[in-house]
Write a protein that holds these residues in place. Structure first.
Motif, PDB file in Angstrom:
ATOM      1  N   ARG A 138       0.833  -1.204   0.000  1.00  0.00           N
ATOM      2  CA  ARG A 138       0.000   0.000   0.000  1.00  0.00           C
ATOM      3  C   ARG A 138       0.867   1.253   0.000  1.00  0.00           C
ATOM      4  O   ARG A 138       0.597   2.225  -0.725  1.00  0.00           O
ATOM      5  CB  ARG A 138      -0.921  -0.017   1.231  1.00  0.00           C
ATOM      6  CG  ARG A 138      -1.807   1.211   1.361  1.00  0.00           C
ATOM      7  CD  ARG A 138      -2.802   1.022   2.497  1.00  0.00           C
ATOM      8  NE  ARG A 138      -2.117   0.830   3.764  1.00  0.00           N
ATOM      9  CZ  ARG A 138      -1.724   1.808   4.572  1.00  0.00           C
ATOM     10  NH1 ARG A 138      -1.916   3.068   4.218  1.00  0.00           N
ATOM     11  NH2 ARG A 138      -1.126   1.553   5.720  1.00  0.00           N
ATOM     12  N   ILE A 139       1.943   1.228   0.796  1.00  0.00           N
ATOM     13  CA  ILE A 139       2.863   2.366   0.823  1.00  0.00           C
ATOM     14  C   ILE A 139       3.548   2.529  -0.534  1.00  0.00           C
ATOM     15  O   ILE A 139       3.637   3.638  -1.079  1.00  0.00           O
ATOM     16  CB  ILE A 139       3.906   2.180   1.940  1.00  0.00           C
ATOM     17  CG1 ILE A 139       3.227   2.232   3.312  1.00  0.00           C
ATOM     18  CG2 ILE A 139       4.999   3.239   1.847  1.00  0.00           C
ATOM     19  CD1 ILE A 139       4.143   1.839   4.465  1.00  0.00           C
ATOM     20  N   LEU A 140       4.006   1.430  -1.106  1.00  0.00           N
ATOM     21  CA  LEU A 140       4.645   1.483  -2.431  1.00  0.00           C
ATOM     22  C   LEU A 140       3.698   2.054  -3.475  1.00  0.00           C
ATOM     23  O   LEU A 140       4.071   2.916  -4.276  1.00  0.00           O
ATOM     24  CB  LEU A 140       5.080   0.081  -2.859  1.00  0.00           C
ATOM     25  CG  LEU A 140       6.448  -0.435  -2.453  1.00  0.00           C
ATOM     26  CD1 LEU A 140       6.648  -1.823  -3.030  1.00  0.00           C
ATOM     27  CD2 LEU A 140       7.556   0.496  -2.898  1.00  0.00           C
ATOM     28  N   ARG A 141       2.473   1.555  -3.472  1.00  0.00           N
ATOM     29  CA  ARG A 141       1.495   1.994  -4.459  1.00  0.00           C
ATOM     30  C   ARG A 141       1.207   3.479  -4.307  1.00  0.00           C
ATOM     31  O   ARG A 141       1.133   4.223  -5.298  1.00  0.00           O
ATOM     32  CB  ARG A 141       0.222   1.168  -4.313  1.00  0.00           C
ATOM     33  CG  ARG A 141      -0.854   1.513  -5.354  1.00  0.00           C
ATOM     34  CD  ARG A 141      -1.868   2.453  -4.768  1.00  0.00           C
ATOM     35  NE  ARG A 141      -2.932   2.744  -5.720  1.00  0.00           N
ATOM     36  CZ  ARG A 141      -3.922   3.574  -5.480  1.00  0.00           C
ATOM     37  NH1 ARG A 141      -3.976   4.220  -4.328  1.00  0.00           N
ATOM     38  NH2 ARG A 141      -4.858   3.789  -6.373  1.00  0.00           N
ATOM     39  N   ASN A 142       1.048   3.951  -3.082  1.00  0.00           N
ATOM     40  CA  ASN A 142       0.749   5.362  -2.879  1.00  0.00           C
ATOM     41  C   ASN A 142       1.915   6.252  -3.291  1.00  0.00           C
ATOM     42  O   ASN A 142       1.718   7.340  -3.841  1.00  0.00           O
ATOM     43  CB  ASN A 142       0.378   5.615  -1.413  1.00  0.00           C
ATOM     44  CG  ASN A 142      -0.978   5.031  -1.063  1.00  0.00           C
ATOM     45  OD1 ASN A 142      -1.808   4.810  -1.944  1.00  0.00           O
ATOM     46  ND2 ASN A 142      -1.207   4.747   0.197  1.00  0.00           N
TER      47      ASN A 142
ATOM     48  N   ALA B  65      -0.057   9.305  -4.341  1.00  0.00           N
ATOM     49  CA  ALA B  65      -1.325   9.441  -3.622  1.00  0.00           C
ATOM     50  C   ALA B  65      -1.057   9.828  -2.180  1.00  0.00           C
ATOM     51  O   ALA B  65      -0.063   9.413  -1.580  1.00  0.00           O
ATOM     52  CB  ALA B  65      -2.107   8.121  -3.678  1.00  0.00           C
ATOM     53  N   ASN B  66      -1.945  10.601  -1.623  1.00  0.00           N
ATOM     54  CA  ASN B  66      -1.832  11.001  -0.227  1.00  0.00           C
ATOM     55  C   ASN B  66      -2.607  10.019   0.632  1.00  0.00           C
ATOM     56  O   ASN B  66      -3.792   9.810   0.419  1.00  0.00           O
ATOM     57  CB  ASN B  66      -2.382  12.421  -0.029  1.00  0.00           C
ATOM     58  CG  ASN B  66      -2.288  12.867   1.422  1.00  0.00           C
ATOM     59  OD1 ASN B  66      -1.386  12.448   2.131  1.00  0.00           O
ATOM     60  ND2 ASN B  66      -3.211  13.707   1.843  1.00  0.00           N
ATOM     61  N   ASP B  67      -1.952   9.400   1.581  1.00  0.00           N
ATOM     62  CA  ASP B  67      -2.617   8.463   2.477  1.00  0.00           C
ATOM     63  C   ASP B  67      -2.204   8.820   3.895  1.00  0.00           C
ATOM     64  O   ASP B  67      -1.122   8.486   4.358  1.00  0.00           O
ATOM     65  CB  ASP B  67      -2.231   7.023   2.148  1.00  0.00           C
ATOM     66  CG  ASP B  67      -3.084   6.013   2.912  1.00  0.00           C
ATOM     67  OD1 ASP B  67      -3.118   4.855   2.483  1.00  0.00           O
ATOM     68  OD2 ASP B  67      -3.702   6.393   3.925  1.00  0.00           O
TER      69      ASP B  67
ATOM     70  N   GLU C  30       6.378   5.640  11.341  1.00  0.00           N
ATOM     71  CA  GLU C  30       6.617   4.579  12.320  1.00  0.00           C
ATOM     72  C   GLU C  30       6.329   3.202  11.734  1.00  0.00           C
ATOM     73  O   GLU C  30       7.091   2.257  11.935  1.00  0.00           O
ATOM     74  CB  GLU C  30       5.740   4.823  13.555  1.00  0.00           C
ATOM     75  CG  GLU C  30       6.023   3.852  14.705  1.00  0.00           C
ATOM     76  CD  GLU C  30       5.146   4.126  15.915  1.00  0.00           C
ATOM     77  OE1 GLU C  30       5.165   3.298  16.826  1.00  0.00           O
ATOM     78  OE2 GLU C  30       4.444   5.156  15.923  1.00  0.00           O
ATOM     79  N   LEU C  31       5.228   3.092  10.992  1.00  0.00           N
ATOM     80  CA  LEU C  31       4.885   1.820  10.356  1.00  0.00           C
ATOM     81  C   LEU C  31       5.930   1.441   9.325  1.00  0.00           C
ATOM     82  O   LEU C  31       6.385   0.286   9.273  1.00  0.00           O
ATOM     83  CB  LEU C  31       3.506   1.908   9.713  1.00  0.00           C
ATOM     84  CG  LEU C  31       3.069   0.693   8.877  1.00  0.00           C
ATOM     85  CD1 LEU C  31       3.044  -0.579   9.709  1.00  0.00           C
ATOM     86  CD2 LEU C  31       1.705   0.945   8.234  1.00  0.00           C
ATOM     87  N   LEU C  32       6.326   2.382   8.478  1.00  0.00           N
ATOM     88  CA  LEU C  32       7.328   2.096   7.470  1.00  0.00           C
ATOM     89  C   LEU C  32       8.646   1.697   8.107  1.00  0.00           C
ATOM     90  O   LEU C  32       9.306   0.747   7.655  1.00  0.00           O
ATOM     91  CB  LEU C  32       7.527   3.319   6.570  1.00  0.00           C
ATOM     92  CG  LEU C  32       8.581   3.176   5.465  1.00  0.00           C
ATOM     93  CD1 LEU C  32       8.300   1.982   4.577  1.00  0.00           C
ATOM     94  CD2 LEU C  32       8.652   4.455   4.632  1.00  0.00           C
ATOM     95  N   GLU C  33       9.033   2.393   9.153  1.00  0.00           N
ATOM     96  CA  GLU C  33      10.273   2.048   9.852  1.00  0.00           C
ATOM     97  C   GLU C  33      10.208   0.619  10.389  1.00  0.00           C
ATOM     98  O   GLU C  33      11.186  -0.137  10.301  1.00  0.00           O
ATOM     99  CB  GLU C  33      10.499   3.037  10.997  1.00  0.00           C
ATOM    100  CG  GLU C  33      11.800   2.819  11.763  1.00  0.00           C
ATOM    101  CD  GLU C  33      11.987   3.824  12.881  1.00  0.00           C
ATOM    102  OE1 GLU C  33      12.789   3.533  13.802  1.00  0.00           O
ATOM    103  OE2 GLU C  33      11.330   4.885  12.858  1.00  0.00           O
TER     104      GLU C  33
END
Length: 437
Positions: free
Chosen positions: A386-390, A395-397, A403-406
């Motif tokens: 989801r992070i990659l796609r945004n 896209a703004n999410d 923190e989640l990505l880390e």
């Protein structure tokens, strides 16, 4: 638009002229190997301007003889020599020269009788190379000495068009070449297959994922029907076609196909927007099953409604319910939420992953049917993709936190801004593997 004959010239022959029966029912005569078929082509096709002759040293003496025969029948047609030394690189020599001699809008006619043993393969190579430049092969003939007839083998070229069309379809989802091949046929099974693939490809290309499931179902039905079509070559090619798409196409199979065709953005979008429904609907009995609203208590149903009321127009209900799964960490609010400041000490999405073995059994909205480590891997895959796609779609999410990505990077996922195409493919393929039973 001009037509141009392409041929391999043979060494000179002597003797009386031979008579050949032509496909149009009329005879034609010739002494030289290429002579009778060339005369037939000049008679059967209007608009021929040039004859391009690939000439080896052995065939050099035949060239003036052919020129005289052509001049006698069609004085305006030019015979051009393309020298070719035995053993030389055909692609670098004659093929390159032929491609210089034709232009878009032209058509070529192949005369396949003369030349060395591999001449036919080299002329077919020429036909394929020119077709990719938008220059079609309008016909092909050869002289059958034993049967004393000129044979029209244009269907052979059409078979190459069919195979090329299948390659185009399986690689890129395009049906242009196949529609051109079948333009004079109205077999409903083949038309339905092309229509279904065209609609599916349009949804993929434009990232219109709302109708993906509907188009996949139509494609599967069309594939099944195509097995009973009367076209033998299409039936023969269907097994290879199925090997590319799978016995029955589904969302993971479609994503793998996108990856194999280097449609990375489309693969990310389909995963992000359709995998939730695949997990909660198609695979509910083996992965995660949403508890029906009718089985929820009034309090539990109200909690579900609060989530659903926040649904954006472009989101599906499955995405919202899956987000509830991703945020099971909210159940740890009493421990990690500061009522005074209104700030979470730890991102609930991270709490979900860290305490999943404790939280999953406590969830009243879901029934878990797979092992917790498998579910954790699936949830991490989804969060990361989801992070990659945004990031890819700009896209703004607001729910995507540092923190989640880390946390995900510490689990071995690459930094998104450092992930190239191979790394993204690896992540997606690994995510699809995690969904397997």
């Amino acid at each position: 638009m001009a037509k141009k004959i392409v041929l391999f010239l043979s060494d000179p022959k002597s003797g009386d002229p031979r008579t050949y029966q032509c496909p149009d029912g009329n005879p034609v005569q010739g002494v030289q190997t290429n002579e009778a078929p060339v005369k037939y082509l000049l008679r059967a096709h209007t608009g021929i301007k040039t004859i391009l002759c690939v000439v080896t040293p052995l065939a050099q003496a035949t060239l003036p003889i052919l020129r005289e025969a052509v001049k006698a029948q069609a004085p305006a047609v030019i015979v051009k020599e393309i020298p070719f030394q035995d053993g030389a690189d055909f692609a670098a020599g004659p093929l390159a020269r032929i491609m210089e001699e034709v232009q878009k809008g032209d058509e070529i006619l192949l005369e396949l009788t003369g030349g060395p043993r591999d001449a036919i393969m080299q002329l077919l190579l020429t036909s394929r190379a020119l077709s990719y430049s938008g220059i079609p092969t309008a016909g092909a003939v050869y002289a059958n000495l034993g049967a004393k007839e000129i044979v029209d083998c244009s269907q052979l070229i059409r078979f190459f068009d069919l195979v090329g069309g299948m390659q185009e379809l399986t690689s890129f989802g395009r049906v242009t070449a196949l529609r051109a091949y079948y333009q004079d046929r109205t077999e409903p099974e083949i038309t339905a297959l092309l229509d279904a693939m065209e609609r599916l490809n349009e949804s993929i290309t434009l990232c219109r994922t709302g109708k993906i499931d509907q188009h996949i179902a139509a494609f599967n039905a069309a594939m099944e029907s195509a097995q009973s079509c009367s076209d033998p070559l299409m039936r023969a090619l269907l097994p290879a076609f199925r090997a590319k798409f799978g016995r029955k196409l589904n969302v993971p199979g479609l994503i793998r196909w996108c990856l194999g065709s280097d449609m990375i953005q489309q693969a990310l979008t389909i995963y992000k927007e359709r995998i939730a429904a695949y997990i909660l609907n198609t695979r509910s009995g083996t992965l995660v099953e949403p508890v029906p609203r009718a089985r929820l208590t009034e309090r539990e149903a109200k909690s579900l409604d609060l989530f659903l009321d926040a649904k954006k127009d472009y989101e599906t209900e499955e995405e919202i319910r899956f987000r509830m799964l991703l945020n099971l960490g909210n159940l740890k609010k009493y421990q990690f939420y500061d009522e005074t400041t209104g700030v979470w000490q730890v991102d609930p999405a991270v709490l979900t992953l860290e305490y999943l073995d404790e939280l999953a059994p406590r969830s009243y909205h879901f029934q878990i049917h797979c092992a917790i480590p498998k579910l954790r891997a699936i949830l991490m895959d989804y969060q990361y993709i989801r992070i990659l796609r945004n990031m890819t779609n700009h896209a703004n999410d607001e729910s995507t936190s540092g923190e989640l990505l880390e946390y995900l990077v510490k689990q071995g996922y690459p930094q998104p801004e450092e992930a190239g195409v191979p790394e993204v493919k690896q992540v997606l393929n690994q995510a699809l593997d995690h969904l397997k039973t």
